[in-house]
Design an enzyme around this catalytic site. Structure first.
Site, PDB file in Angstrom:
ATOM      1  N   ARG A  24      -8.391 -27.024  60.510  1.00  0.00           N
ATOM      2  CA  ARG A  24      -6.863 -27.853  60.117  1.00  0.00           C
ATOM      3  C   ARG A  24      -7.248 -29.373  60.325  1.00  0.00           C
ATOM      4  O   ARG A  24      -6.275 -30.050  59.336  1.00  0.00           O
ATOM      5  CB  ARG A  24      -5.750 -26.808  60.558  1.00  0.00           C
ATOM      6  CG  ARG A  24      -4.705 -27.665  61.141  1.00  0.00           C
ATOM      7  CD  ARG A  24      -3.450 -27.160  62.184  1.00  0.00           C
ATOM      8  NE  ARG A  24      -2.319 -27.873  61.895  1.00  0.00           N
ATOM      9  CZ  ARG A  24      -1.679 -28.717  63.186  1.00  0.00           C
ATOM     10  NH1 ARG A  24      -2.724 -29.176  63.436  1.00  0.00           N
ATOM     11  NH2 ARG A  24      -0.308 -28.496  62.611  1.00  0.00           N
ATOM     12  N   CYS A  76     -26.299 -17.344  58.517  1.00  0.00           N
ATOM     13  CA  CYS A  76     -26.957 -17.064  56.365  1.00  0.00           C
ATOM     14  C   CYS A  76     -28.639 -17.377  57.033  1.00  0.00           C
ATOM     15  O   CYS A  76     -29.567 -17.897  57.054  1.00  0.00           O
ATOM     16  CB  CYS A  76     -26.151 -18.023  55.992  1.00  0.00           C
ATOM     17  SG  CYS A  76     -26.874 -17.120  54.112  1.00  0.00           S
ATOM     18  N   GLY A 105     -23.047 -23.630  65.855  1.00  0.00           N
ATOM     19  CA  GLY A 105     -22.856 -24.156  67.305  1.00  0.00           C
ATOM     20  C   GLY A 105     -24.736 -25.045  66.781  1.00  0.00           C
ATOM     21  O   GLY A 105     -24.968 -25.233  65.552  1.00  0.00           O
ATOM     22  N   GLY A 107     -28.224 -23.340  65.903  1.00  0.00           N
ATOM     23  CA  GLY A 107     -27.715 -22.877  64.682  1.00  0.00           C
ATOM     24  C   GLY A 107     -27.018 -23.695  63.267  1.00  0.00           C
ATOM     25  O   GLY A 107     -27.683 -24.453  62.089  1.00  0.00           O
ATOM     26  N   ILE A 129     -18.222 -21.211  72.023  1.00  0.00           N
ATOM     27  CA  ILE A 129     -18.324 -20.860  73.467  1.00  0.00           C
ATOM     28  C   ILE A 129     -19.439 -21.000  74.960  1.00  0.00           C
ATOM     29  O   ILE A 129     -19.475 -20.529  75.517  1.00  0.00           O
ATOM     30  CB  ILE A 129     -17.457 -19.247  73.404  1.00  0.00           C
ATOM     31  CG1 ILE A 129     -18.674 -17.940  73.257  1.00  0.00           C
ATOM     32  CG2 ILE A 129     -16.449 -18.701  72.582  1.00  0.00           C
ATOM     33  CD1 ILE A 129     -18.441 -16.606  73.947  1.00  0.00           C
ATOM     34  N   ASP A 130     -20.332 -21.059  73.655  1.00  0.00           N
ATOM     35  CA  ASP A 130     -21.941 -20.555  74.949  1.00  0.00           C
ATOM     36  C   ASP A 130     -21.648 -22.586  75.970  1.00  0.00           C
ATOM     37  O   ASP A 130     -23.037 -22.771  76.242  1.00  0.00           O
ATOM     38  CB  ASP A 130     -22.954 -20.845  74.126  1.00  0.00           C
ATOM     39  CG  ASP A 130     -22.688 -19.076  73.943  1.00  0.00           C
ATOM     40  OD1 ASP A 130     -21.760 -18.434  74.114  1.00  0.00           O
ATOM     41  OD2 ASP A 130     -24.231 -19.446  73.031  1.00  0.00           O
ATOM     42  N   ARG A 157     -10.840  -7.121  89.499  1.00  0.00           N
ATOM     43  CA  ARG A 157     -10.595  -7.273  91.096  1.00  0.00           C
ATOM     44  C   ARG A 157      -9.254  -6.939  91.831  1.00  0.00           C
ATOM     45  O   ARG A 157      -9.689  -6.845  93.041  1.00  0.00           O
ATOM     46  CB  ARG A 157     -10.002  -9.025  90.939  1.00  0.00           C
ATOM     47  CG  ARG A 157     -10.999  -9.823  91.549  1.00  0.00           C
ATOM     48  CD  ARG A 157     -10.200 -11.771  92.252  1.00  0.00           C
ATOM     49  NE  ARG A 157     -10.195 -11.815  93.084  1.00  0.00           N
ATOM     50  CZ  ARG A 157     -11.140 -12.044  94.212  1.00  0.00           C
ATOM     51  NH1 ARG A 157     -12.136 -12.944  93.475  1.00  0.00           N
ATOM     52  NH2 ARG A 157     -11.173 -11.996  95.627  1.00  0.00           N
ATOM     53  N   ALA A 189     -15.717 -15.175  93.104  1.00  0.00           N
ATOM     54  CA  ALA A 189     -17.316 -14.203  92.783  1.00  0.00           C
ATOM     55  C   ALA A 189     -17.644 -14.590  94.092  1.00  0.00           C
ATOM     56  O   ALA A 189     -18.334 -15.459  94.415  1.00  0.00           O
ATOM     57  CB  ALA A 189     -18.514 -14.425  91.896  1.00  0.00           C
ATOM     58  N   LYS A 216     -13.958  -7.471 104.049  1.00  0.00           N
ATOM     59  CA  LYS A 216     -14.146  -7.888 102.698  1.00  0.00           C
ATOM     60  C   LYS A 216     -13.957  -6.315 101.731  1.00  0.00           C
ATOM     61  O   LYS A 216     -14.856  -5.179 102.310  1.00  0.00           O
ATOM     62  CB  LYS A 216     -14.713  -8.591 102.146  1.00  0.00           C
ATOM     63  CG  LYS A 216     -14.033  -9.172 100.846  1.00  0.00           C
ATOM     64  CD  LYS A 216     -15.107 -10.802 100.115  1.00  0.00           C
ATOM     65  CE  LYS A 216     -14.309 -10.903  98.844  1.00  0.00           C
ATOM     66  NZ  LYS A 216     -13.295 -10.874  98.015  1.00  0.00           N
TER      67      LYS A 216
HETATM   68  O1  F6P Z   1     -22.794 -17.598  70.684  1.00  0.00           O
HETATM   69  C1  F6P Z   1     -22.276 -17.090  70.738  1.00  0.00           C
HETATM   70  C2  F6P Z   1     -22.092 -15.765  70.945  1.00  0.00           C
HETATM   71  O2  F6P Z   1     -21.117 -15.060  71.519  1.00  0.00           O
HETATM   72  C3  F6P Z   1     -23.136 -15.911  72.355  1.00  0.00           C
HETATM   73  O3  F6P Z   1     -22.293 -15.623  73.913  1.00  0.00           O
HETATM   74  C4  F6P Z   1     -23.816 -13.879  72.489  1.00  0.00           C
HETATM   75  O4  F6P Z   1     -25.235 -14.294  72.494  1.00  0.00           O
HETATM   76  C5  F6P Z   1     -23.429 -14.640  70.596  1.00  0.00           C
HETATM   77  O5  F6P Z   1     -22.946 -15.512  70.286  1.00  0.00           O
HETATM   78  C6  F6P Z   1     -23.738 -13.075  70.178  1.00  0.00           C
HETATM   79  O6  F6P Z   1     -23.427 -12.904  68.678  1.00  0.00           O
HETATM   80  P1  F6P Z   1     -23.436 -11.779  67.713  1.00  0.00           P
HETATM   81  O7  F6P Z   1     -21.428 -12.168  67.107  1.00  0.00           O
HETATM   82  O8  F6P Z   1     -23.772 -12.168  66.569  1.00  0.00           O
HETATM   83  O9  F6P Z   1     -23.468 -10.492  68.207  1.00  0.00           O
END
Ligand code: F6P
Length: 354
Positions: A24, A76, A105, A107, A129-130, A157, A189, A216
């Protein structure tokens, strides 16, 4: 400098909440600059297979709250071949796409470099997200994913506490432990296993037995995915056998990739999208837009990728040597900062989890 007619925007690799906000921002900023926008469907495969559409200001209305990606995504394989790449360049020529903004990311950035090398100016926006792109402190999607993990673990939890159980929770990250350490801290944790640092299983067991004897009831252990022996229900079984605490294993998997983007992801996407357009229209290319120390900065994409490969132990010596001593010092400092971060986070978990 030639005037831009059209730019393309694509989302590639694993989707990340906030990608729509980036699309956007790119679309609106480009239109505001008098440049048309072509949305490329399904990442680089949209270029390879001529699957594109014009994006108007209205096409990106009402997407700010949506997870996933309105442009769809793909990893791809064909784009990595000479033939696939040639077809991608052909599509750019056919639609008079003068530059591409690629959201994704590492790639995705490799693909962006390949396009730049073939004469299509390209700029990358980190969306994963990584949060595993070494040169940026932050990638779009990370905050939303972590908040989703927190919500899921909070639920676990509740039931752990009721039943005096432990739950081992596996979270995504693709060898990067960012989601794991942050959520382990946020969710209280008792332990956290990541690929970046060694893990002392005996120490965790001893701590859990001590805490159980101290009264605990509920325990959470966070494990980053893909770690042999730990990202596995067998780890939960070992904890149960050694501590006497009933232990379950939960794999959150792709649930963490969906959902409405948080404020952090929306705002970062807006800033990075706008910056990417202004760089492209200023004639710059082969850049990745990063966040460093709360500032949006533009870095050379090759430089950023070398830093990434050094951090991940994949860089060849000749790749490092082509940079000046000053540049190497910057890369080394970036890598060292990232390594120290994981040590500090694990130390914090240890300090406050007993
Ligand atoms: O790179 C993001 C991610 O969600 C990683 O955390 C995970 O290992 C991978 O993609 C999973 O890939 P796919 O969606 O191809 O299963």
């Amino acid at each position: 400098m030639a005037k831009f007619r059209r730019i393309g925007v694509l989302t590639s690799g694993g989707d990340a909440p906030g990608m729509n906000n980036a699309v956007r921002a790119v679309t609106r900023a480009a239109l505001a600059g008098g440049v048309e926008v072509i949305g490329i469907n399904g990442g680089y495969s949209g270029l390879v297979n001529d699957n594109v559409r014009t994006l108007t200001a209205r096409d990106v209305s009402n997407v700010v709250t949506h997870g996933g990606t309105m442009l769809y995504s793909d990893r791809c394989v064909e784009f990595k071949t000479e033939e696939g790449m040639a077809r991608a360049v052909e599509t750019c020529k056919k639609y008079e796409i003068d530059g591409i903004i690629a959201c994704g990311g590492d790639g995705t950035f490799r693909g962006a470099t390949d396009l730049s090398n073939r004469g299509i100016p390209t700029i990358g926006i980190p969306c994963t997200i990584d949060n595993d792109i070494t040169s940026t402190d932050y990638a779009i999607g990370y905050d939303t994913a972590m908040n989703t993990v927190v919500e899921m673990i909070d639920r676990l939890r509740d039931t752990c506490e009721s039943h005096a159980r432990c739950n081992v929770v596996e979270v995504m990250g693709n060898h990067a432990g960012g989601i794991a350490v942050q959520t382990a801290i946020a969710c209280g944790a008792v332990g956290c296993v990541i690929a970046e640092e060694p893990f002392d299983e005996d120490a965790l067991i001893a701590k859990m037995i001590r805490m159980k004897n101290d009264g605990k009831r509920g325990f959470i252990v966070v494990v980053s995915e893909l770690i042999p022996d730990y990202a596995d229900p067998a780890f939960a079984k070992r904890i149960q056998e050694k501590t006497g605490i009933e232990t379950k294993f939960a794999r959150l998997a792709h649930v963490v990739r969906g959902g409405n983007p948080t404020l952090r992801d929306r705002v970062t996407a807006a800033k990075m999208g706008s910056r990417a357009v202004s760089e492209l229209l200023a004639g710059k290319s082969n850049l990745v837009i990063c966040e460093q120390n709360n500032e949006i900065v533009s870095l050379d994409i090759n430089f950023a990728q070398t830093a990434d490969r050094i951090y991940k132990g994949k860089a060849k010596p000749e790749e490092i040597e082509k940079y000046s001593a000053d540049e190497q010092a910057v890369i080394n400092a970036t890598v060292a900062k990232k390594q120290q971060y994981f040590k500090d986070m694990l130390a914090l978990i240890e300090e406050i989890s007993g």
